[in-house]
Design a protein around this motif. Structure first.
Motif, mmCIF file in Angstrom:
data_model
loop_
_atom_site.group_PDB
_atom_site.id
_atom_site.type_symbol
_atom_site.label_atom_id
_atom_site.label_comp_id
_atom_site.label_asym_id
_atom_site.label_seq_id
_atom_site.Cartn_x
_atom_site.Cartn_y
_atom_site.Cartn_z
ATOM 1 N N VAL A 182 -10.781 -0.644 1.568
ATOM 2 C CA VAL A 182 -9.398 -1.085 1.660
ATOM 3 C C VAL A 182 -8.869 -1.257 0.247
ATOM 4 C CG1 VAL A 182 -10.031 -3.538 1.808
ATOM 5 C CG2 VAL A 182 -7.826 -2.776 2.675
ATOM 6 N N SER A 183 -7.635 -0.777 0.023
ATOM 7 C CA SER A 183 -7.005 -0.847 -1.304
ATOM 8 C C SER A 183 -5.644 -1.503 -1.185
ATOM 9 C CB SER A 183 -6.844 0.549 -1.910
ATOM 10 O OG SER A 183 -8.096 1.171 -2.094
ATOM 11 N N LEU A 184 -5.206 -2.079 -2.304
ATOM 12 C CA LEU A 184 -3.924 -2.788 -2.309
ATOM 13 C C LEU A 184 -3.211 -2.563 -3.636
ATOM 14 C CD1 LEU A 184 -2.127 -4.730 -0.667
ATOM 15 C CD2 LEU A 184 -3.307 -6.622 -1.796
ATOM 16 N N ILE A 185 -1.919 -2.241 -3.540
ATOM 17 C CA ILE A 185 -1.050 -2.104 -4.715
ATOM 18 C C ILE A 185 -0.043 -3.248 -4.692
ATOM 19 C CG2 ILE A 185 0.638 -0.673 -5.913
ATOM 20 C CD1 ILE A 185 -0.590 1.750 -4.410
ATOM 21 N N VAL A 186 0.062 -3.969 -5.783
ATOM 22 C CA VAL A 186 1.071 -5.027 -5.922
ATOM 23 C C VAL A 186 2.030 -4.606 -7.026
ATOM 24 C CG1 VAL A 186 1.496 -7.436 -6.555
ATOM 25 C CG2 VAL A 186 -0.447 -6.846 -5.086
ATOM 26 N N GLY A 187 3.309 -4.474 -6.694
ATOM 27 C CA GLY A 187 4.291 -3.921 -7.627
ATOM 28 C C GLY A 187 5.377 -4.897 -8.024
ATOM 29 N N GLY A 188 6.369 -4.356 -8.752
ATOM 30 C CA GLY A 188 7.479 -5.169 -9.238
ATOM 31 C C GLY A 188 7.118 -6.043 -10.411
ATOM 32 N N LEU A 189 6.054 -5.689 -11.132
ATOM 33 C CA LEU A 189 5.550 -6.543 -12.205
ATOM 34 C C LEU A 189 6.212 -6.236 -13.546
ATOM 35 C CD1 LEU A 189 1.796 -6.402 -11.182
ATOM 36 C CD2 LEU A 189 3.324 -8.370 -10.960
ATOM 37 N N GLY A 190 6.201 -7.251 -14.420
ATOM 38 C CA GLY A 190 6.728 -7.098 -15.772
ATOM 39 C C GLY A 190 8.051 -7.789 -15.998
ATOM 40 N N LEU A 191 8.793 -8.102 -14.927
ATOM 41 C CA LEU A 191 10.096 -8.740 -15.085
ATOM 42 C C LEU A 191 9.994 -10.261 -15.123
ATOM 43 C CD1 LEU A 191 12.388 -6.596 -12.754
ATOM 44 C CD2 LEU A 191 12.146 -6.468 -15.226
ATOM 45 N N ASN A 192 9.067 -10.814 -14.371
ATOM 46 C CA ASN A 192 8.892 -12.262 -14.334
ATOM 47 C C ASN A 192 7.526 -12.614 -14.899
ATOM 48 O OD1 ASN A 192 7.704 -14.730 -12.692
ATOM 49 N ND2 ASN A 192 9.921 -15.009 -12.841
ATOM 50 N N ALA A 193 7.513 -13.393 -15.970
ATOM 51 C CA ALA A 193 6.264 -13.680 -16.672
ATOM 52 C C ALA A 193 5.288 -14.477 -15.806
ATOM 53 C CB ALA A 193 6.554 -14.437 -17.968
ATOM 54 N N ALA A 348 -8.162 -4.154 9.847
ATOM 55 C CA ALA A 348 -8.569 -3.536 11.108
ATOM 56 C C ALA A 348 -8.474 -2.012 11.036
ATOM 57 C CB ALA A 348 -7.692 -4.066 12.245
ATOM 58 N N GLN A 349 -7.433 -1.523 10.358
ATOM 59 C CA GLN A 349 -7.275 -0.069 10.216
ATOM 60 C C GLN A 349 -8.398 0.526 9.385
ATOM 61 O OE1 GLN A 349 -3.351 1.114 9.073
ATOM 62 N NE2 GLN A 349 -3.950 3.202 8.566
ATOM 63 N N ALA A 350 -8.795 -0.176 8.323
ATOM 64 C CA ALA A 350 -9.892 0.318 7.491
ATOM 65 C C ALA A 350 -11.184 0.394 8.295
ATOM 66 C CB ALA A 350 -10.070 -0.590 6.277
ATOM 67 N N LYS A 351 -11.436 -0.590 9.144
ATOM 68 C CA LYS A 351 -12.653 -0.578 9.955
ATOM 69 C C LYS A 351 -12.608 0.542 10.987
ATOM 70 C CE LYS A 351 -13.779 -5.483 9.451
ATOM 71 N NZ LYS A 351 -13.929 -6.801 10.142
ATOM 72 N N LEU A 352 -11.410 0.868 11.447
ATOM 73 C CA LEU A 352 -11.264 1.909 12.461
ATOM 74 C C LEU A 352 -11.345 3.312 11.870
ATOM 75 C CD1 LEU A 352 -10.627 2.557 15.457
ATOM 76 C CD2 LEU A 352 -8.193 2.526 14.813
ATOM 77 N N ALA A 356 -8.061 2.253 4.185
ATOM 78 C CA ALA A 356 -6.657 1.890 4.381
ATOM 79 C C ALA A 356 -6.080 1.466 3.043
ATOM 80 C CB ALA A 356 -6.519 0.769 5.411
ATOM 81 N N LEU A 357 -4.812 1.809 2.832
ATOM 82 C CA LEU A 357 -4.114 1.504 1.585
ATOM 83 C C LEU A 357 -2.847 0.722 1.910
ATOM 84 C CD1 LEU A 357 -3.500 1.810 -1.471
ATOM 85 C CD2 LEU A 357 -2.527 4.064 -0.948
ATOM 86 N N GLY A 358 -2.699 -0.451 1.304
ATOM 87 C CA GLY A 358 -1.510 -1.276 1.495
ATOM 88 C C GLY A 358 -0.729 -1.427 0.207
ATOM 89 N N ALA A 359 0.545 -1.778 0.338
ATOM 90 C CA ALA A 359 1.411 -1.986 -0.828
ATOM 91 C C ALA A 359 2.260 -3.218 -0.593
ATOM 92 C CB ALA A 359 2.299 -0.767 -1.068
ATOM 93 N N GLY A 360 2.549 -3.949 -1.672
ATOM 94 C CA GLY A 360 3.378 -5.139 -1.570
ATOM 95 C C GLY A 360 4.083 -5.417 -2.880
#
Length: 396
Positions: A182-193, A348-352, A356-360
């Protein structure tokens, strides 16, 4: 006569004087003996005794000084809603996002508290991030020799003469262990310290971080992220529905801009920093429908050896040097319950399916929930993997 009187006086001389007759109480006593009067007096005595008891003993604080003060509770100050992802990214709202936590650690606003599998808890937006800081697992410092070339706006990524590409050289090394990934991307970084530092320090190194190209000190943030162990990406602002009312900034890739306009803007965007293995989209549903724009965009990435990992809205668009699409966005609804539910669905998707790749987005509630959730993945039979490990070369 006189002699008889003298004898009488003499006989009485030396005796006590006789008391004078006064008023007699006998009539009163006789009246009190009457039954009706006695019953009435007994009732009066009982009432008087009860009144005295309540007056003196009824209040335990009777006889002590007291004061009464009227208290009024101030109404809570209204809290501004957290900015949307668009507001955080767009040029016109950078100031709003910078002030998200400007006064110090924000306080909870009455949101629900969600308990995660590791026993930690997550509250709503505005709550301070309390997940533990991770130990550094540094990646090679950027730039890596041979992977960039001078451009009119700054260094641009390139494929090295020996065949090395940024998509591989700047990715975090990964070795699968056979468990579902399972992987996760967290974005929108750099604007708020505050939130950027929290994401770098409190998310595990395997979580991929995505940075806004408009951010001040962008290279410094990317260097910090890589020193902590995170692979990084750049966000490409793309034309959304409703543009220009929804405006991701002056270097937005436009659906009808033509190949030359796309290439020129990408030269500026890609030259903001070095050290990223790939790029991701920011908005862009209208741009995704432009064959001319998308072909130019993917062609530039392919020629420069850069990967493209989108948020799930570009799944039918192959191209770039390597490609992947997120299976779900975990914080479309910015509440603890919704984010935890989305993360559980990703698990659950990764186990199935095996992966699975998520983003937030880097909302405080997202960072907190992701930090707590990833901490228990190994115990739940999964392997946390960098997002680059999910990408594949087109046609493979």
């Amino acid at each position: 006569m006189f002699a008889k009187r003298q004898s009488a006086l003499a006989a009485t001389a030396g005796t006590a004087p006789r008391a004078k007759d006064g008023p007699s109480l006998k009539p009163v006593v006789d009246a009190l003996k009457k039954p009706p009067v006695a019953a009435g007096l007994a009732g009066l005595l009982l009432l008087s005794t009860s009144a005295l008891f309540l007056t003196v003993l009824g209040d335990p604080k009777a006889g002590t000084p007291s004061a009464h003060v009227a208290l009024e509770r101030e109404a809570p100050a209204p809290q501004a809603p957290a900015p949307t992802g668009f507001e955080a990214f767009s040029m016109g709202a950078m100031g709003l996002y910078q002030n998200l936590a400007g006064g110090g650690d924000p306080t909870p606003g009455g949101d629900a508290v969600i308990t995660l599998p590791d026993g930690g808890s997550v509250s709503g937006q505005g709550a301070p991030i309390t997940a533990p800081v991770h130990a550094a697992s540094p990646l090679a410092k950027a730039p890596i020799a041979g992977l960039s070339q001078p451009g009119s706006n700054g260094p641009l990524p390139m494929i090295a003469p020996d065949g090395r590409v940024p998509a591989q050289a700047y990715a975090r090394p990964f070795r699968p262990n056979g468990k579902p990934r399972v992987s996760l991307i967290v974005g929108g970084l750099g604007l708020n310290a505050v939130t950027t530092r929290a994401a770098i320090e409190r998310l595990p190194p395997e979580v991929t971080l995505s940075f806004v190209p408009y951010a001040d000190n962008l290279q410094g943030w990317i260097d910090q992220a890589r020193a902590q162990g995170h692979e990084v990406m750049l966000e490409m602002p793309m034309e959304p529905t409703g543009y220009p009312d929804n405006d991701p900034g002056p270097y937005t890739l436009l659906a009808d801009g033509g190949a030359d306009d796309v290439t020129a803007k990408m030269d500026w965007l890609l030259s903001r920093a070095v050290g990223y293995f790939g790029v991701t989209n920011y908005l862009g549903d209208r741009f995704a429908g432009s064959d001319t724009g998308m072909n130019a965009f993917l062609s530039v990435l392919r020629q420069r050896g850069v990967a493209f990992l989108d948020d799930g809205s570009f799944q039918r668009r192959p191209g770039a040097w390597a490609r992947a699409s997120a299976d779900r966005v975990i914080d479309r609804t910015q509440s603890p319950a919704a984010i935890v539910a989305a993360l559980n669905g990703l698990e659950a998707q990764a186990k199935l399916r095996g992966s699975a790749l998520g983003a937030g987005f880097s909302y405080p509630v997202t960072v907190e929930a992701a930090a707590r959730w990833t901490a228990g993945l190994e115990q739940r039979g999964l392997q946390l993997a960098p997002a680059s490990s999910m990408s594949m070369r087109p046609g493979r």
